[in-house]
Design a protein around this motif. Structure first.
Motif, mmCIF file in Angstrom:
data_model
loop_
_atom_site.group_PDB
_atom_site.id
_atom_site.type_symbol
_atom_site.label_atom_id
_atom_site.label_comp_id
_atom_site.label_asym_id
_atom_site.label_seq_id
_atom_site.Cartn_x
_atom_site.Cartn_y
_atom_site.Cartn_z
ATOM 1 N N ALA A 98 0.806 -1.225 0.000
ATOM 2 C CA ALA A 98 0.000 0.000 0.000
ATOM 3 C C ALA A 98 0.834 1.267 0.000
ATOM 4 C CB ALA A 98 -0.935 0.005 1.213
ATOM 5 N N ARG A 117 -5.758 6.470 -4.444
ATOM 6 C CA ARG A 117 -6.075 6.063 -3.071
ATOM 7 C C ARG A 117 -6.345 4.569 -3.053
ATOM 8 N NH1 ARG A 117 -10.124 11.156 -1.568
ATOM 9 N NH2 ARG A 117 -8.498 12.765 -1.667
ATOM 10 N N ARG A 146 -7.090 0.885 -0.877
ATOM 11 C CA ARG A 146 -7.648 0.286 0.329
ATOM 12 C C ARG A 146 -7.654 -1.228 0.190
ATOM 13 N NH1 ARG A 146 -13.890 0.682 2.584
ATOM 14 N NH2 ARG A 146 -13.596 -0.697 4.360
ATOM 15 N N HIS A 147 -7.287 -1.922 1.257
ATOM 16 C CA HIS A 147 -7.374 -3.376 1.305
ATOM 17 C C HIS A 147 -8.581 -3.788 2.143
ATOM 18 C CE1 HIS A 147 -2.875 -3.479 0.352
ATOM 19 N NE2 HIS A 147 -3.450 -4.193 -0.599
ATOM 20 N N ASP A 153 -16.461 -7.092 5.397
ATOM 21 C CA ASP A 153 -16.287 -6.388 4.128
ATOM 22 C C ASP A 153 -16.218 -7.357 2.953
ATOM 23 O OD1 ASP A 153 -16.274 -3.893 5.347
ATOM 24 O OD2 ASP A 153 -14.094 -3.908 5.634
ATOM 25 N N THR A 207 -8.708 -2.252 -3.597
ATOM 26 C CA THR A 207 -9.384 -1.261 -4.429
ATOM 27 C C THR A 207 -8.436 -0.090 -4.629
ATOM 28 O OG1 THR A 207 -10.395 0.084 -2.665
ATOM 29 C CG2 THR A 207 -11.571 -1.908 -3.359
ATOM 30 N N LEU A 241 -15.777 3.324 0.213
ATOM 31 C CA LEU A 241 -14.476 3.494 -0.418
ATOM 32 C C LEU A 241 -14.099 4.970 -0.448
ATOM 33 C CD1 LEU A 241 -14.798 0.974 -3.384
ATOM 34 C CD2 LEU A 241 -13.764 0.623 -1.145
ATOM 35 N N PRO A 242 -12.797 5.266 -0.500
ATOM 36 C CA PRO A 242 -12.354 6.669 -0.509
ATOM 37 C C PRO A 242 -12.984 7.442 -1.659
ATOM 38 C CG PRO A 242 -10.496 5.194 -0.163
ATOM 39 C CD PRO A 242 -11.669 4.328 -0.507
ATOM 40 N N THR A 266 -13.246 5.127 -8.193
ATOM 41 C CA THR A 266 -12.606 3.816 -8.115
ATOM 42 C C THR A 266 -12.390 3.290 -9.525
ATOM 43 O OG1 THR A 266 -13.723 3.362 -6.018
ATOM 44 C CG2 THR A 266 -12.788 1.483 -7.182
#
Length: 404
Positions: free
Chosen positions: A196, A209, A211-212, A218, A315, A371-372, A376
């Motif tokens: 990351a 950005r 994310r895992h 999730d 993501t 998600l941020p 995406t």
């Protein structure tokens, strides 16, 4: 004239032509949507092209290269494919520049030729207008009519990077898209933190950005989302027709064509009768009929089951909701570095692209998984594959370049 690369050991090089051949051969192993290989590469050799490249980059340099999108190779059935194509080109570009740097050719300046992603008109806009004539000169004699220039780099000889070209190529050859089951063993938190790490230069705003997803809650939520919506991948007539055009009869057919994928790469090993049945079922006309009785939902449920047993999902998203071309290429570079490092650690990836290829699905996914913000552009399973996967073949032209 197009030059072609051959599969050879990465011996020390003494000329830029040799360095470029070795680097392009490695970069051609980069992943792309449907293995369509939509990139093009040009080397500026004429006085006009070199002058145009120097104007665009603002640097006098020994060598200039131009990255392009080959519109004859791009996917077009969905609007989101425009983003995917330039991200794919960005993956290739990142590996190419890393391979050149390993041989002592460093980027003195890089200039993105801004424009609407996937517009296909080759125009520049915004603050690039002052260089419009330079961009036109790049697309002069020797420039393929179907290519849209994306980026120009000025290169100078210098000290090789700390990477070894042999290591880059070895990892590129080892990289696979594994669509089968992964081992349930969790990926260590330390390794995920390493993956990351930002790839942006110090002081530059991070365009991506990451994310895992590792929590069971999730992962179950994502699997449920796939079960509800992934059937659209098979039910969208234009998109499936385009996808099916890249489905190859067998490995021999894939090797002969140099692109696409096989049924085994999609669904794993299968008997000859099952392969024949699947080929008939997946034909666009048949799929349209079977969709009326819910066959696409059966396929989506199968994918969701695979997702549900995956230890990690990654993501990636752009910080901006409407990313510029430079952001798309940086996104590709970030993805290239991530996938390369994951492969070095024995991990495999399997992009679940359908969830970001339709605007309504992407927005819903971002909301449901928190998600941020931004957009995406990449969602993938991450883990250790349970069995080896066949490698994807490449066209000779994917490892070559034109001279302008």
């Amino acid at each position: 004239m197009t030059t072609r690369s051959t599969d050879h050991a990465t011996a020390p090089v003494s000329t830029f032509a040799q360095a470029l051949e070795a680097a392009a051969g490695t970069a051609a192993l980069s992943p792309s949507s449907h293995n369509c290989q939509p990139w093009g590469l040009a080397r500026a050799t004429t006085a006009a092209a070199r002058r145009a490249a120097a104007d665009l980059t603002g640097r006098d340099a020994d060598e200039y290269l131009v990255l392009a999108l080959d519109r004859e190779r791009e996917l077009t059935a969905l609007a989101a494919h425009a983003v995917e194509m330039e991200v794919s080109c960005g993956i290739y570009w990142r590996i190419l520049l890393r391979a050149l740097a390993a041989q002592g050719w460093t980027a003195a300046a890089v200039r993105t030729l801004d424009g609407d992603a996937g517009s296909g008109d080759g125009t520049v806009s915004g603050n690039e207008n002052e260089h419009g004539s330079g961009s036109g000169a790049l697309a002069g004699a020797g420039w393929p009519a179907a290519w849209t220039p994306l980026c120009v780099v000025a290169l100078r000889p210098g000290t090789p990077s700390e990477e070894r070209l042999d290591d880059l190529r070895e990892t590129a050859l080892a990289r696979r898209t594994h669509r089968g089951p992964y081992r349930p063993t969790p990926v260590s938190a330390e390794l995920l933190r390493d993956l990351a790490r930002t790839g942006s230069p110090e002081g530059e705003k991070d365009a991506v950005r990451l994310r895992h997803l590792t929590e069971r809650r999730d992962l179950r939520a994502f699997a449920a989302f796939v079960a509800r919506h992934a059937g659209l991948d098979f039910g969208h007539r234009a998109a499936w027709r385009e996808t099916h055009s890249f489905l190859r009869r067998d490995l021999a057919d894939a090797a002969a064509r140099g692109d696409g994928f096989t049924l085994e790469q999609l669904f794993g090993p299968m008997s000859r009768p099952r392969r024949a049945a699947m080929r008939r079922a997946l034909a666009p006309a048949t799929m349209h009929l079977l969709g009326k009785v819910g066959y696409h939902r059966v396929l989506a449920a199968g994918l969701a089951d695979i997702v549900r047993r995956t230890p990690t999902v990654v993501t990636m998203g752009f910080a901006e909701r409407t990313p510029a071309r430079a952001d798309l290429l940086r996104g590709g570079a970030r993805l290239a570095d991530y996938w390369w490092r994951a492969t070095r650690h024995g991990l495999s990836l399997h992009p679940v692209s359908i969830v970001v290829q339709h605007e309504d699905l992407r927005v819903r996914l971002e909301r449901e998984l928190s998600l941020p913000g931004g957009r995406t552009f990449f969602v993938s399973r991450v883990g250790v594959a349970g069995r080896p996967a066949p490698h994807s073949h490449r066209r000779d032209e994917a490892a070559g370049h034109v001279e302008i």
